[in-house]
Write an enzyme that holds these catalytic residues in place. Sequence first.
Site, short mmCIF file in Angstrom:
data_model
loop_
_atom_site.label_atom_id
_atom_site.label_comp_id
_atom_site.label_asym_id
_atom_site.label_seq_id
_atom_site.Cartn_x
_atom_site.Cartn_y
_atom_site.Cartn_z
N GLU A 7 53.33 5.87 0.56
CA GLU A 7 52.12 5.41 0.33
C GLU A 7 52.01 4.66 -1.00
OE1 GLU A 7 49.50 7.69 1.65
OE2 GLU A 7 49.68 7.74 3.24
N GLU A 12 50.06 0.87 8.88
CA GLU A 12 49.43 1.50 7.60
C GLU A 12 49.00 0.42 7.09
OE1 GLU A 12 50.11 5.70 5.32
OE2 GLU A 12 51.45 4.35 6.08
N GLU A 15 54.44 0.93 9.58
CA GLU A 15 54.21 -0.30 11.01
C GLU A 15 52.29 0.34 11.47
OE1 GLU A 15 55.02 -2.75 14.15
OE2 GLU A 15 56.26 -1.19 14.03
N GLU A 37 37.33 26.95 20.96
CA GLU A 37 38.40 25.23 21.50
C GLU A 37 39.04 24.64 19.82
OE1 GLU A 37 36.30 24.41 25.36
OE2 GLU A 37 36.16 22.79 23.80
N GLU A 60 44.65 23.05 10.14
CA GLU A 60 44.93 22.87 9.86
C GLU A 60 44.71 23.34 8.10
OE1 GLU A 60 44.88 17.81 7.55
OE2 GLU A 60 43.34 18.71 8.75
N ARG A 87 39.35 4.36 7.92
CA ARG A 87 39.13 5.70 8.35
C ARG A 87 38.26 5.56 9.28
NH1 ARG A 87 44.13 8.28 7.40
NH2 ARG A 87 43.41 8.69 5.50
N GLU A 101 55.43 11.53 1.08
CA GLU A 101 54.04 10.47 0.66
C GLU A 101 54.11 9.47 -0.43
OE1 GLU A 101 52.05 10.23 3.66
OE2 GLU A 101 53.04 11.57 4.79
#
Length: 202
Positions: A99, A143, A141, A41, A122, A67, A95
């Site tokens: 940011e 963030e 929005e 999984e 990833e 986080r 990014e």
Amino acid sequence: MNDDSHLRETPLARAELLRGHFLHVVRDTVRLPGGREATREYVLHPGAVMVIGLLDDGRVVLERQFRHPMQAVMIEFPAGKLDAGEGSLACAQRELLEETGYRAREWAFAGRLAPTIAYSDEIIDIWFARGLTPGERQLDEGEHLDVFSATPAELQAWCFSGEVIDCKTLIGSMWLQNVQRGEWALEWSPRQAAPDAGQSAP
């Protein structure tokens, strides 16, 4: 390269467990090298980038962001996931601008990081950026994050003390140290334009 056929698992079937707004979780049935079957999984991920932004005074660009899974504010290098069909460099440029508000005159691809190999596919591409010029941030929005700068020595101290525990930022700090020592070389180029769509590496 050594023969690793005795370690490889053969995929047999896949079942989808979850397809959310962000996460896509599957369960694969595989045949083990010894012949038995097992399940795996894990999370499918579109890939991401991290940017080590170098200011002219030697400091690096960092962020503080809450986080939710950790229930804590974390110190991190700017980073984000690739949009569909987006190239790695284009994502890094986007990014950094969104940011932090910074644009970079030069970019250098450093390497790749697989942060969670046991439960996700990833891959994070590591980019260095320099010749930074400040501008307006373009946060998504909802963030919320603080942008600040620190010396490499300060960042290294936070990594050692445990104040920085984010995996990609720890690896980024290691890359930064080795680049500054001249042990790991970077190939800088003035990349103003984004690469072709679908380009996942330089």
